[in-house]
Design a protein around this motif. Structure first.
Motif, mmCIF file in Angstrom:
data_model
loop_
_atom_site.group_PDB
_atom_site.id
_atom_site.type_symbol
_atom_site.label_atom_id
_atom_site.label_comp_id
_atom_site.label_asym_id
_atom_site.label_seq_id
_atom_site.Cartn_x
_atom_site.Cartn_y
_atom_site.Cartn_z
ATOM 1 N N LYS A 8 -10.202 17.208 11.151
ATOM 2 C CA LYS A 8 -10.059 18.630 11.505
ATOM 3 C C LYS A 8 -9.045 18.823 12.631
ATOM 4 N N ASN A 9 -9.080 17.922 13.618
ATOM 5 C CA ASN A 9 -8.130 18.008 14.715
ATOM 6 C C ASN A 9 -6.692 17.821 14.211
ATOM 7 N N GLY A 10 -6.480 16.864 13.321
ATOM 8 C CA GLY A 10 -5.155 16.625 12.756
ATOM 9 C C GLY A 10 -4.653 17.805 11.941
ATOM 10 N N TYR A 11 -5.569 18.483 11.253
ATOM 11 C CA TYR A 11 -5.222 19.669 10.469
ATOM 12 C C TYR A 11 -4.736 20.784 11.402
ATOM 13 N N LYS A 12 -5.482 20.983 12.486
ATOM 14 C CA LYS A 12 -5.084 21.993 13.476
ATOM 15 C C LYS A 12 -3.759 21.599 14.119
ATOM 16 N N GLN A 13 -3.622 20.330 14.440
ATOM 17 C CA GLN A 13 -2.399 19.820 15.055
ATOM 18 C C GLN A 13 -1.183 20.084 14.152
ATOM 19 N N PHE A 14 -1.346 19.896 12.851
ATOM 20 C CA PHE A 14 -0.269 20.134 11.892
ATOM 21 C C PHE A 14 0.201 21.580 11.968
ATOM 22 N N PHE A 15 -0.743 22.524 11.895
ATOM 23 C CA PHE A 15 -0.358 23.935 11.873
ATOM 24 C C PHE A 15 0.120 24.422 13.240
ATOM 25 N N ASP A 16 -0.385 23.854 14.317
ATOM 26 C CA ASP A 16 0.143 24.177 15.650
ATOM 27 C C ASP A 16 1.606 23.748 15.756
ATOM 28 N N GLU A 17 1.906 22.560 15.268
ATOM 29 C CA GLU A 17 3.291 22.063 15.300
ATOM 30 C C GLU A 17 4.203 22.911 14.428
ATOM 31 N N GLU A 69 6.490 21.412 2.681
ATOM 32 C CA GLU A 69 6.242 20.585 1.492
ATOM 33 C C GLU A 69 4.949 19.793 1.645
ATOM 34 N N GLU A 70 4.738 19.246 2.840
ATOM 35 C CA GLU A 70 3.554 18.423 3.096
ATOM 36 C C GLU A 70 2.276 19.246 3.144
ATOM 37 N N GLN A 71 2.383 20.511 3.460
ATOM 38 C CA GLN A 71 1.214 21.373 3.666
ATOM 39 C C GLN A 71 0.235 21.317 2.495
ATOM 40 N N SER A 72 0.739 21.350 1.288
ATOM 41 C CA SER A 72 -0.152 21.354 0.125
ATOM 42 C C SER A 72 -0.796 19.986 -0.115
ATOM 43 N N ASN A 73 -0.299 18.958 0.561
ATOM 44 C CA ASN A 73 -0.844 17.614 0.389
ATOM 45 C C ASN A 73 -1.801 17.195 1.500
ATOM 46 N N LEU A 74 -2.054 18.107 2.442
ATOM 47 C CA LEU A 74 -3.006 17.795 3.508
ATOM 48 C C LEU A 74 -4.418 17.710 2.933
ATOM 49 N N LYS A 75 -5.127 16.701 3.339
ATOM 50 C CA LYS A 75 -6.520 16.565 2.916
ATOM 51 C C LYS A 75 -7.349 16.199 4.146
ATOM 52 N N ILE A 76 -8.343 17.041 4.434
ATOM 53 C CA ILE A 76 -9.209 16.791 5.584
ATOM 54 C C ILE A 76 -10.248 15.737 5.217
ATOM 55 N N PHE A 108 -5.423 -3.843 20.658
ATOM 56 C CA PHE A 108 -6.509 -2.901 20.442
ATOM 57 C C PHE A 108 -5.893 -1.618 19.908
ATOM 58 N N VAL A 109 -6.490 -1.062 18.883
ATOM 59 C CA VAL A 109 -5.995 0.177 18.293
ATOM 60 C C VAL A 109 -7.159 1.119 18.022
ATOM 61 N N LYS A 110 -6.821 2.387 17.884
ATOM 62 C CA LYS A 110 -7.809 3.400 17.528
ATOM 63 C C LYS A 110 -7.319 4.070 16.255
ATOM 64 N N LEU A 111 -8.180 4.143 15.250
ATOM 65 C CA LEU A 111 -7.837 4.825 14.003
ATOM 66 C C LEU A 111 -8.112 6.310 14.184
ATOM 67 N N THR A 112 -7.097 7.118 13.984
ATOM 68 C CA THR A 112 -7.223 8.545 14.217
ATOM 69 C C THR A 112 -6.863 9.348 12.974
ATOM 70 N N GLY A 113 -7.432 10.523 12.902
ATOM 71 C CA GLY A 113 -7.134 11.443 11.807
ATOM 72 C C GLY A 113 -6.100 12.476 12.208
ATOM 73 N N ASN A 114 -5.413 12.259 13.319
ATOM 74 C CA ASN A 114 -4.387 13.192 13.765
ATOM 75 C C ASN A 114 -3.176 13.147 12.851
ATOM 76 N N TYR A 115 -2.418 14.226 12.863
ATOM 77 C CA TYR A 115 -1.157 14.264 12.124
ATOM 78 C C TYR A 115 -0.112 13.441 12.871
ATOM 79 N N PHE A 116 -0.106 13.575 14.209
ATOM 80 C CA PHE A 116 0.757 12.774 15.074
ATOM 81 C C PHE A 116 -0.150 11.915 15.941
ATOM 82 N N PRO A 117 0.173 10.635 16.112
ATOM 83 C CA PRO A 117 -0.647 9.827 17.013
ATOM 84 C C PRO A 117 -0.476 10.295 18.451
ATOM 85 N N ASN A 118 -1.512 10.159 19.243
ATOM 86 C CA ASN A 118 -1.479 10.515 20.655
ATOM 87 C C ASN A 118 -0.900 9.324 21.412
ATOM 88 N N ILE A 119 0.211 9.534 22.100
ATOM 89 C CA ILE A 119 0.853 8.415 22.794
ATOM 90 C C ILE A 119 0.443 8.315 24.255
#
Length: 168
Positions: A8-17, A69-76, A108-119
């Motif tokens: 859900k956060n990645g979905y919001k992040q996509f549309f905010d961007e 183009e990517e918008q229609s391929n987003l899947k939460i 060490f890594v964290k798997l995230t559902g964000n559209y952009f990784p948090n750096i």
């Protein structure tokens, strides 16, 4: 085009961007218009401010087009309640990446559902859509998986989970 997996956060992040890029595009167009009007002669010959504005506008337009183009391929994807030994969205874990026999890294890594990784995090974030993210999602701790880059197999060992997803 394949699915783009986000939480859900990645979905919001996509549309905010996307909204941010649209605002920047409008601002860039306004700056270009002003540079064109302020120029001597026909407005665009030897007008570096106008040329810069046009270059920036084209770059932003390409990003917006790609995202539309990517918008229609987003899947939460919702984090699933799974057994602790499986890698899930939000988990922090240690991996060993074997690029070649003499080129091995542990991190060490964290798997995230964000559209952009948090750096800004102390732990490197990988998205579900990255090659590593696709390779490790829902895989077991102490297992081996891999992905390919230009026909070269990159091997990943999932060593241990440091932090599990916390559910409400």
């Amino acid at each position: 085009m394949e699915r783009i997996l986000v939480d859900k956060n990645g979905y919001k992040q996509f549309f905010d961007e996307l909204e941010k890029l649209k605002k920047i595009s409008l601002k860039s167009a306004t700056v270009g218009n002003e540079a064109y009007k302020d120029a001597v002669g026909d407005g665009w010959h030897d007008n570096f401010a106008f040329e810069d504005s046009m270059r920036e506008s084209r770059t932003i337009a390409k990003k917006i087009d790609k995202m539309l183009e990517e918008q229609s391929n987003l899947k939460i994807i919702e984090p699933k309640k799974t057994r602790d030994e499986l890698i899930n969205i939000g988990d922090v874990f240690k991996i060993k990446i074997e690029y070649d026999i003499d080129d091995v890294e542990e991190e060490f890594v964290k798997l995230t559902g964000n559209y952009f990784p948090n750096i800004d995090n102390n732990v490197k974030e990988i998205t579900l859509n990255s090659p590593i993210g696709k390779a490790v999602f829902q895989k077991r701790i102490n297992s081996k998986t891999s992905y390919f880059v230009r026909d070269k197999e990159i091997i990943i060992y999932i060593l241990e989970k440091i932090q599990n997803v916390i559910y409400d």
